[in-house]
Design a protein around this motif. Structure first.
Motif, PDB file in Angstrom:
ATOM      1  N   GLU A  11      31.966 -14.193  28.271  1.00  0.00           N
ATOM      2  CA  GLU A  11      32.346 -13.302  27.172  1.00  0.00           C
ATOM      3  C   GLU A  11      32.940 -11.998  27.697  1.00  0.00           C
ATOM      4  N   ARG A  12      32.351 -11.462  28.746  1.00  0.00           N
ATOM      5  CA  ARG A  12      32.882 -10.240  29.363  1.00  0.00           C
ATOM      6  C   ARG A  12      34.267 -10.512  29.948  1.00  0.00           C
ATOM      7  N   ALA A  13      34.435 -11.677  30.566  1.00  0.00           N
ATOM      8  CA  ALA A  13      35.731 -12.040  31.147  1.00  0.00           C
ATOM      9  C   ALA A  13      36.785 -12.192  30.056  1.00  0.00           C
ATOM     10  N   ILE A  14      36.416 -12.799  28.926  1.00  0.00           N
ATOM     11  CA  ILE A  14      37.352 -12.956  27.809  1.00  0.00           C
ATOM     12  C   ILE A  14      37.757 -11.599  27.265  1.00  0.00           C
ATOM     13  N   SER A  15      36.794 -10.722  27.075  1.00  0.00           N
ATOM     14  CA  SER A  15      37.081  -9.378  26.565  1.00  0.00           C
ATOM     15  C   SER A  15      38.019  -8.620  27.502  1.00  0.00           C
ATOM     16  N   ALA A  16      37.737  -8.686  28.795  1.00  0.00           N
ATOM     17  CA  ALA A  16      38.581  -7.999  29.785  1.00  0.00           C
ATOM     18  C   ALA A  16      39.979  -8.605  29.816  1.00  0.00           C
ATOM     19  N   ASN A  17      40.054  -9.932  29.731  1.00  0.00           N
ATOM     20  CA  ASN A  17      41.360 -10.590  29.760  1.00  0.00           C
ATOM     21  C   ASN A  17      42.184 -10.195  28.544  1.00  0.00           C
ATOM     22  N   ARG A  18      41.549 -10.081  27.387  1.00  0.00           N
ATOM     23  CA  ARG A  18      42.275  -9.641  26.182  1.00  0.00           C
ATOM     24  C   ARG A  18      42.802  -8.218  26.346  1.00  0.00           C
ATOM     25  N   ARG A  19      41.983  -7.329  26.900  1.00  0.00           N
ATOM     26  CA  ARG A  19      42.455  -5.949  27.144  1.00  0.00           C
ATOM     27  C   ARG A  19      43.617  -5.946  28.124  1.00  0.00           C
ATOM     28  N   TRP A  20      43.536  -6.808  29.139  1.00  0.00           N
ATOM     29  CA  TRP A  20      44.597  -6.928  30.145  1.00  0.00           C
ATOM     30  C   TRP A  20      45.895  -7.372  29.474  1.00  0.00           C
ATOM     31  N   ILE A  21      45.816  -8.353  28.589  1.00  0.00           N
ATOM     32  CA  ILE A  21      47.007  -8.841  27.885  1.00  0.00           C
ATOM     33  C   ILE A  21      47.576  -7.762  26.969  1.00  0.00           C
ATOM     34  N   GLU A  22      46.709  -7.009  26.298  1.00  0.00           N
ATOM     35  CA  GLU A  22      47.188  -5.914  25.436  1.00  0.00           C
ATOM     36  C   GLU A  22      47.972  -4.889  26.236  1.00  0.00           C
ATOM     37  N   GLU A  23      47.464  -4.565  27.417  1.00  0.00           N
ATOM     38  CA  GLU A  23      48.091  -3.531  28.229  1.00  0.00           C
ATOM     39  C   GLU A  23      49.293  -4.045  29.025  1.00  0.00           C
ATOM     40  N   PHE A  24      49.244  -5.310  29.417  1.00  0.00           N
ATOM     41  CA  PHE A  24      50.322  -5.927  30.203  1.00  0.00           C
ATOM     42  C   PHE A  24      50.709  -7.253  29.545  1.00  0.00           C
ATOM     43  N   PRO A  25      51.404  -7.192  28.411  1.00  0.00           N
ATOM     44  CA  PRO A  25      51.681  -8.413  27.641  1.00  0.00           C
ATOM     45  C   PRO A  25      52.556  -9.430  28.375  1.00  0.00           C
ATOM     46  N   ASN A  26      53.307  -9.014  29.365  1.00  0.00           N
ATOM     47  CA  ASN A  26      54.194  -9.945  30.070  1.00  0.00           C
ATOM     48  C   ASN A  26      53.686 -10.329  31.454  1.00  0.00           C
ATOM     49  N   GLU A  27      52.450  -9.993  31.747  1.00  0.00           N
ATOM     50  CA  GLU A  27      51.875 -10.320  33.055  1.00  0.00           C
ATOM     51  C   GLU A  27      51.748 -11.846  33.168  1.00  0.00           C
ATOM     52  N   PRO A  28      52.357 -12.447  34.184  1.00  0.00           N
ATOM     53  CA  PRO A  28      52.332 -13.908  34.312  1.00  0.00           C
ATOM     54  C   PRO A  28      50.904 -14.445  34.477  1.00  0.00           C
ATOM     55  N   GLY A  29      50.628 -15.541  33.786  1.00  0.00           N
ATOM     56  CA  GLY A  29      49.366 -16.248  33.958  1.00  0.00           C
ATOM     57  C   GLY A  29      48.181 -15.738  33.162  1.00  0.00           C
ATOM     58  N   THR A  30      48.318 -14.596  32.489  1.00  0.00           N
ATOM     59  CA  THR A  30      47.156 -14.036  31.776  1.00  0.00           C
ATOM     60  C   THR A  30      46.761 -14.896  30.581  1.00  0.00           C
ATOM     61  N   LEU A  31      47.742 -15.463  29.895  1.00  0.00           N
ATOM     62  CA  LEU A  31      47.420 -16.320  28.748  1.00  0.00           C
ATOM     63  C   LEU A  31      46.767 -17.622  29.208  1.00  0.00           C
ATOM     64  N   LYS A  32      47.234 -18.181  30.301  1.00  0.00           N
ATOM     65  CA  LYS A  32      46.627 -19.397  30.868  1.00  0.00           C
ATOM     66  C   LYS A  32      45.195 -19.108  31.294  1.00  0.00           C
ATOM     67  N   GLN A  33      44.998 -17.971  31.916  1.00  0.00           N
ATOM     68  CA  GLN A  33      43.654 -17.610  32.356  1.00  0.00           C
ATOM     69  C   GLN A  33      42.719 -17.440  31.158  1.00  0.00           C
ATOM     70  N   LEU A  34      43.219 -16.833  30.082  1.00  0.00           N
ATOM     71  CA  LEU A  34      42.410 -16.681  28.876  1.00  0.00           C
ATOM     72  C   LEU A  34      42.104 -18.052  28.273  1.00  0.00           C
ATOM     73  N   SER A  35      43.064 -18.942  28.312  1.00  0.00           N
ATOM     74  CA  SER A  35      42.840 -20.314  27.852  1.00  0.00           C
ATOM     75  C   SER A  35      41.713 -20.971  28.648  1.00  0.00           C
ATOM     76  N   ASP A  36      41.751 -20.824  29.968  1.00  0.00           N
ATOM     77  CA  ASP A  36      40.703 -21.393  30.822  1.00  0.00           C
ATOM     78  C   ASP A  36      39.330 -20.810  30.476  1.00  0.00           C
ATOM     79  N   LEU A  37      39.293 -19.519  30.197  1.00  0.00           N
ATOM     80  CA  LEU A  37      38.023 -18.873  29.847  1.00  0.00           C
ATOM     81  C   LEU A  37      37.479 -19.415  28.520  1.00  0.00           C
TER      82      LEU A  37
END
Length: 185
Positions: free
Chosen positions: A111-137
């Motif tokens: 849950e902490r990883a999901i929350s952090a990953n969402r904040r990461w995507i908000e701040e860096f929406p075009n960062e490669p692989g962040t959506l895949k990583q969130l999917s894995d989580l």
């Protein structure tokens, strides 16, 4: 500039898993003294907190690593005061998010990883692989619907990822799970 390089290497590089027992003992001592120093004097340069993060990463203390990343992200506006120029401080943020997500996941705190990953995507929406990583989580969390949605978004953003057999199979499984017969290959 050297401070920025040191901080970036502490945040971005993976730990070397092949430390001798003697080296691990020195790392434990260093982590102990860095912890004492940062608690006694919270206004120390962030370089010391980055070094503590690195020691804890090498010692596989993932909860501590995640906490250190969150603390560094919360106080990143103060980096300029310590001669980490504005451009350099920004260059540390995405690697800190990456390390935070990885550490929380390694600690089993999905849950902490999901929350952090969402904040990461908000701040860096075009960062490669962040959506895949969130999917894995989400998959690890047992949320197949969200896992499918974020994997679909990653493939929409990066079509080459959809050519991967495992990704294609995961999308097909997710489509069946969702009842979306049009998406099943």
């Amino acid at each position: 500039m050297l401070r920025w390089i040191l901080c970036h290497r502490c945040a971005a590089d993976r730990a070397d898993p092949a430390f001798s027992e003697d080296a691990l003992e020195r790392l434990r001592d260093a982590a102990h003294h860095l912890e004492k120093a940062t608690r006694a004097k919270p206004d120390l340069s962030p370089v010391f907190r980055f070094l503590l993060l690195r020691c804890n990463l090498a010692l596989a203390k993932f909860q501590e690593v995640a906490g250190a990343c969150e603390e560094l992200l919360a106080t990143r506006k103060t980096f300029a005061r310590y001669e980490l120029d504005d451009d350099g401080a920004d260059g540390l943020v995405s690697p800190l998010y990456a390390r935070l997500v990885e550490a929380a996941r390694s600690a089993g705190d999905i849950e902490r990883a999901i929350s952090a990953n969402r904040r990461w995507i908000e701040e860096f929406p075009n960062e490669p692989g962040t959506l895949k990583q969130l999917s894995d989580l989400f998959w690890l969390h047992g949320d197949v619907g969200n896992a499918y949605d974020y994997l679909r978004k990653e493939v929409d953003r990066n079509e080459a990822r959809g050519e991967d057999t495992a990704t294609s199979m995961a999308l097909s499984f997710g489509a069946v799970y969702r009842g979306d017969r049009k998406s099943v290959v």
